[in-house]
Motif scaffolding. Structure first.
Motif, PDB file in Angstrom:
ATOM      1  N   ASP A 105      38.473  32.257  36.941  1.00 33.77           N
ATOM      2  CA  ASP A 105      37.503  32.935  37.891  1.00 33.77           C
ATOM      3  C   ASP A 105      38.375  33.484  39.047  1.00 33.77           C
ATOM      4  O   ASP A 105      38.926  32.929  39.663  1.00 33.77           O
ATOM      5  CB  ASP A 105      36.521  31.847  38.262  1.00 33.77           C
ATOM      6  N   PHE A 106      38.128  34.731  38.875  1.00 29.69           N
ATOM      7  CA  PHE A 106      38.883  35.527  39.947  1.00 29.69           C
ATOM      8  C   PHE A 106      38.140  35.563  41.271  1.00 29.69           C
ATOM      9  O   PHE A 106      37.018  35.753  41.170  1.00 29.69           O
ATOM     10  CB  PHE A 106      39.476  37.021  39.324  1.00 29.69           C
ATOM     11  N   GLU A 107      38.963  35.682  42.273  1.00 26.89           N
ATOM     12  CA  GLU A 107      38.244  35.902  43.593  1.00 26.89           C
ATOM     13  C   GLU A 107      38.329  37.545  43.875  1.00 26.89           C
ATOM     14  O   GLU A 107      39.178  38.067  42.904  1.00 26.89           O
ATOM     15  CB  GLU A 107      38.944  35.245  44.766  1.00 26.89           C
ATOM     16  N   PRO A 108      37.573  38.109  44.976  1.00 22.82           N
ATOM     17  CA  PRO A 108      37.885  39.253  45.108  1.00 22.82           C
ATOM     18  C   PRO A 108      39.356  39.951  45.418  1.00 22.82           C
ATOM     19  O   PRO A 108      40.005  39.243  46.052  1.00 22.82           O
ATOM     20  CB  PRO A 108      37.105  39.828  46.356  1.00 22.82           C
ATOM     21  N   ALA A 109      39.780  40.932  44.623  1.00 21.64           N
ATOM     22  CA  ALA A 109      40.950  41.266  44.762  1.00 21.64           C
ATOM     23  C   ALA A 109      41.418  43.004  44.898  1.00 21.64           C
ATOM     24  O   ALA A 109      40.433  43.613  44.300  1.00 21.64           O
ATOM     25  CB  ALA A 109      41.763  40.812  43.384  1.00 21.64           C
ATOM     26  N   SER A 110      42.488  43.046  45.416  1.00 23.99           N
ATOM     27  CA  SER A 110      42.714  44.625  45.651  1.00 23.99           C
ATOM     28  C   SER A 110      43.682  45.162  44.517  1.00 23.99           C
ATOM     29  O   SER A 110      43.779  46.184  44.307  1.00 23.99           O
ATOM     30  CB  SER A 110      43.049  45.101  47.013  1.00 23.99           C
ATOM     31  N   ILE A 111      44.355  44.151  43.851  1.00 26.39           N
ATOM     32  CA  ILE A 111      45.390  44.737  42.938  1.00 26.39           C
ATOM     33  C   ILE A 111      45.357  43.496  41.897  1.00 26.39           C
ATOM     34  O   ILE A 111      45.196  42.356  42.039  1.00 26.39           O
ATOM     35  CB  ILE A 111      46.876  44.733  43.433  1.00 26.39           C
ATOM     36  N   PHE A 112      45.395  43.952  40.492  1.00 29.07           N
ATOM     37  CA  PHE A 112      45.584  43.195  39.373  1.00 29.07           C
ATOM     38  C   PHE A 112      46.643  43.824  38.479  1.00 29.07           C
ATOM     39  O   PHE A 112      46.909  45.038  38.502  1.00 29.07           O
ATOM     40  CB  PHE A 112      44.381  43.001  38.286  1.00 29.07           C
ATOM     41  N   LYS A 125      36.050  41.307  33.459  1.00 23.84           N
ATOM     42  CA  LYS A 125      36.217  40.433  34.518  1.00 23.84           C
ATOM     43  C   LYS A 125      37.189  40.729  35.529  1.00 23.84           C
ATOM     44  O   LYS A 125      36.702  40.371  36.819  1.00 23.84           O
ATOM     45  CB  LYS A 125      36.634  38.905  33.913  1.00 23.84           C
ATOM     46  N   ILE A 126      37.949  41.328  35.406  1.00 24.59           N
ATOM     47  CA  ILE A 126      38.952  41.784  36.149  1.00 24.59           C
ATOM     48  C   ILE A 126      38.317  43.144  36.975  1.00 24.59           C
ATOM     49  O   ILE A 126      38.320  43.095  38.281  1.00 24.59           O
ATOM     50  CB  ILE A 126      40.112  42.413  35.479  1.00 24.59           C
ATOM     51  N   HIS A 127      37.406  43.760  36.154  1.00 31.04           N
ATOM     52  CA  HIS A 127      36.852  44.915  37.113  1.00 31.04           C
ATOM     53  C   HIS A 127      35.679  44.271  38.022  1.00 31.04           C
ATOM     54  O   HIS A 127      35.480  45.081  38.898  1.00 31.04           O
ATOM     55  CB  HIS A 127      36.123  45.854  36.011  1.00 31.04           C
ATOM     56  N   GLN A 128      35.199  43.338  37.394  1.00 32.35           N
ATOM     57  CA  GLN A 128      34.366  42.666  38.396  1.00 32.35           C
ATOM     58  C   GLN A 128      34.573  42.237  39.555  1.00 32.35           C
ATOM     59  O   GLN A 128      33.865  42.224  40.594  1.00 32.35           O
ATOM     60  CB  GLN A 128      33.355  41.854  37.467  1.00 32.35           C
ATOM     61  N   SER A 129      35.840  41.721  39.536  1.00 27.51           N
ATOM     62  CA  SER A 129      36.618  41.293  40.873  1.00 27.51           C
ATOM     63  C   SER A 129      37.108  42.171  41.581  1.00 27.51           C
ATOM     64  O   SER A 129      37.794  41.818  42.613  1.00 27.51           O
ATOM     65  CB  SER A 129      37.455  40.028  40.257  1.00 27.51           C
ATOM     66  N   LEU A 130      37.564  43.442  41.113  1.00 26.22           N
ATOM     67  CA  LEU A 130      38.186  44.434  41.825  1.00 26.22           C
ATOM     68  C   LEU A 130      37.611  45.075  42.973  1.00 26.22           C
ATOM     69  O   LEU A 130      36.482  45.595  42.608  1.00 26.22           O
ATOM     70  CB  LEU A 130      38.823  45.556  40.813  1.00 26.22           C
ATOM     71  N   LEU A 131      38.122  44.981  44.020  1.00 25.67           N
ATOM     72  CA  LEU A 131      37.481  45.775  45.059  1.00 25.67           C
ATOM     73  C   LEU A 131      37.270  47.319  44.717  1.00 25.67           C
ATOM     74  O   LEU A 131      38.254  47.815  44.142  1.00 25.67           O
ATOM     75  CB  LEU A 131      38.254  45.615  46.418  1.00 25.67           C
ATOM     76  N   PRO A 132      36.414  48.013  45.486  1.00 25.69           N
ATOM     77  CA  PRO A 132      36.140  49.401  44.979  1.00 25.69           C
ATOM     78  C   PRO A 132      37.476  50.299  45.222  1.00 25.69           C
ATOM     79  O   PRO A 132      37.516  51.309  44.622  1.00 25.69           O
ATOM     80  CB  PRO A 132      34.993  49.734  45.992  1.00 25.69           C
ATOM     81  N   ILE A 185      47.428  53.145  35.036  1.00 28.32           N
ATOM     82  CA  ILE A 185      46.817  52.596  36.304  1.00 28.32           C
ATOM     83  C   ILE A 185      45.267  52.968  35.902  1.00 28.32           C
ATOM     84  O   ILE A 185      44.972  54.022  35.422  1.00 28.32           O
ATOM     85  CB  ILE A 185      47.161  53.413  37.415  1.00 28.32           C
ATOM     86  N   ALA A 186      44.596  51.908  36.160  1.00 31.15           N
ATOM     87  CA  ALA A 186      42.902  52.081  35.924  1.00 31.15           C
ATOM     88  C   ALA A 186      42.073  51.683  37.407  1.00 31.15           C
ATOM     89  O   ALA A 186      42.887  50.697  37.828  1.00 31.15           O
ATOM     90  CB  ALA A 186      42.506  50.989  35.003  1.00 31.15           C
ATOM     91  N   LEU A 187      41.354  52.683  37.863  1.00 34.54           N
ATOM     92  CA  LEU A 187      40.626  52.526  38.659  1.00 34.54           C
ATOM     93  C   LEU A 187      39.302  52.284  38.514  1.00 34.54           C
ATOM     94  O   LEU A 187      38.702  52.877  37.717  1.00 34.54           O
ATOM     95  CB  LEU A 187      40.890  53.587  39.770  1.00 34.54           C
ATOM     96  N   PRO A 188      38.574  51.528  39.462  1.00 31.76           N
ATOM     97  CA  PRO A 188      37.096  51.193  39.382  1.00 31.76           C
ATOM     98  C   PRO A 188      36.248  52.347  39.340  1.00 31.76           C
ATOM     99  O   PRO A 188      36.602  53.476  39.613  1.00 31.76           O
ATOM    100  CB  PRO A 188      36.763  50.417  40.660  1.00 31.76           C
TER     101      PRO A 188
END
Length: 247
Positions: free
Chosen positions: A127-134, A154-161, A244-247
């Motif tokens: 379970d990932f915490e809010p993150a700026s980079i994966f 799941k990564i996308h859901q945890s990635l900051l905008p 590179i993938a951005l939200p």
């Protein structure tokens, strides 16, 4: 400094078994990856340079499938945000053990680097915490294809905008002629780095059931399905790419 162990795992005829990131591989991994994956040092260096564009204060940074921590090391030396922690995860216990030894020594000689926490775990179950980079650097190709979309979602859901996912993979090409040419060039790359025909063929046989690769088009479509709005290929060296993938 001790010399880097040389990869001779497949230099003699051996019984075929599936490739695994065990102690034998971990011991020579640094040599193996540089001699097998064209562009690997450039990918590491450039992600280290690009990451500060997306790193934010008070956030996590995830290095998923961290192996010996090359990406984490690059990130530690480039990112200067406050209250930021790298979480480096790998499902190979020998990888985590050796990476932990490296970072313990690093912390003894370097001050001011952002903290790093290494975990032996299955990244599909974390379970990932809010993150700026994966970062998934040559990792997704070892995940079961049926589990890849769920992980990316799941990564996308945890990635900051304003965050980013860096994804590097070996790929295949839909055009048979392009595939054949780049395969031949990759073989030439390995031969130039000292691998024999026996080593090349035995490594291929060992890894074929473990590493299942996708085309860039499949990666792009899957990332969009996971919720990412912008997907750009920023690097290619033969059949290895980085996205590179951005939200």
């Amino acid at each position: 400094m001790q010399p880097q162990p040389i990869d001779t795992i497949f230099s003699e005829k051996r019984k075929k078994i599936d490739f695994a990131f065990n102690e034998e591989v971990v011991n020579v991994f640094s040599d193996m990856i540089k001699r097998s994956a064209p562009g690997y040092p450039t990918i590491i260096e450039q992600i280290g340079r690009f990451a500060p564009l997306f790193a934010e204060n008070n956030s996590k940074i995830y290095d998923l499938g961290c192996s010996l921590g090359a990406i984490s090391n690059a990130l530690r030396h480039s990112i200067k945000t406050e209250n930021t922690e790298i979480i480096a995860i790998d499902n190979s216990a020998p990888m985590i053990e050796k990476a932990s030894q490296f970072f313990q020594l690093q912390d003894q000689v370097h001050d001011g680097l952002i903290p790093i926490h290494l975990k032996h775990d299955d990244i599909t179950q974390v379970d990932f915490e809010p993150a700026s980079i994966f970062v998934l650097n040559l990792t997704l190709q070892f995940i079961e294809p049926s589990e890849r979309l769920a992980l990316l979602s799941k990564i996308h859901q945890s990635l900051l905008p304003t965050g980013a996912l860096f994804l590097s993979e070996k790929t295949y090409f839909h055009d048979p002629e392009e595939q054949a040419v780049l395969d031949d060039m990759h073989l030439a790359f390995k031969r130039a780095n000292g691998y024999s025909e026996l080593e090349i063929s035995q490594k291929r046989e060992a890894i074929e059931n473990v590493m299942r690769i996708d085309s860039f088009e499949i990666h792009k479509e899957r990332l969009h399905q996971a919720g990412f709005t912008r997907v750009y290929q920023w690097f290619q060296c033969l059949n290895f790419i980085s996205i590179i993938a951005l939200p």
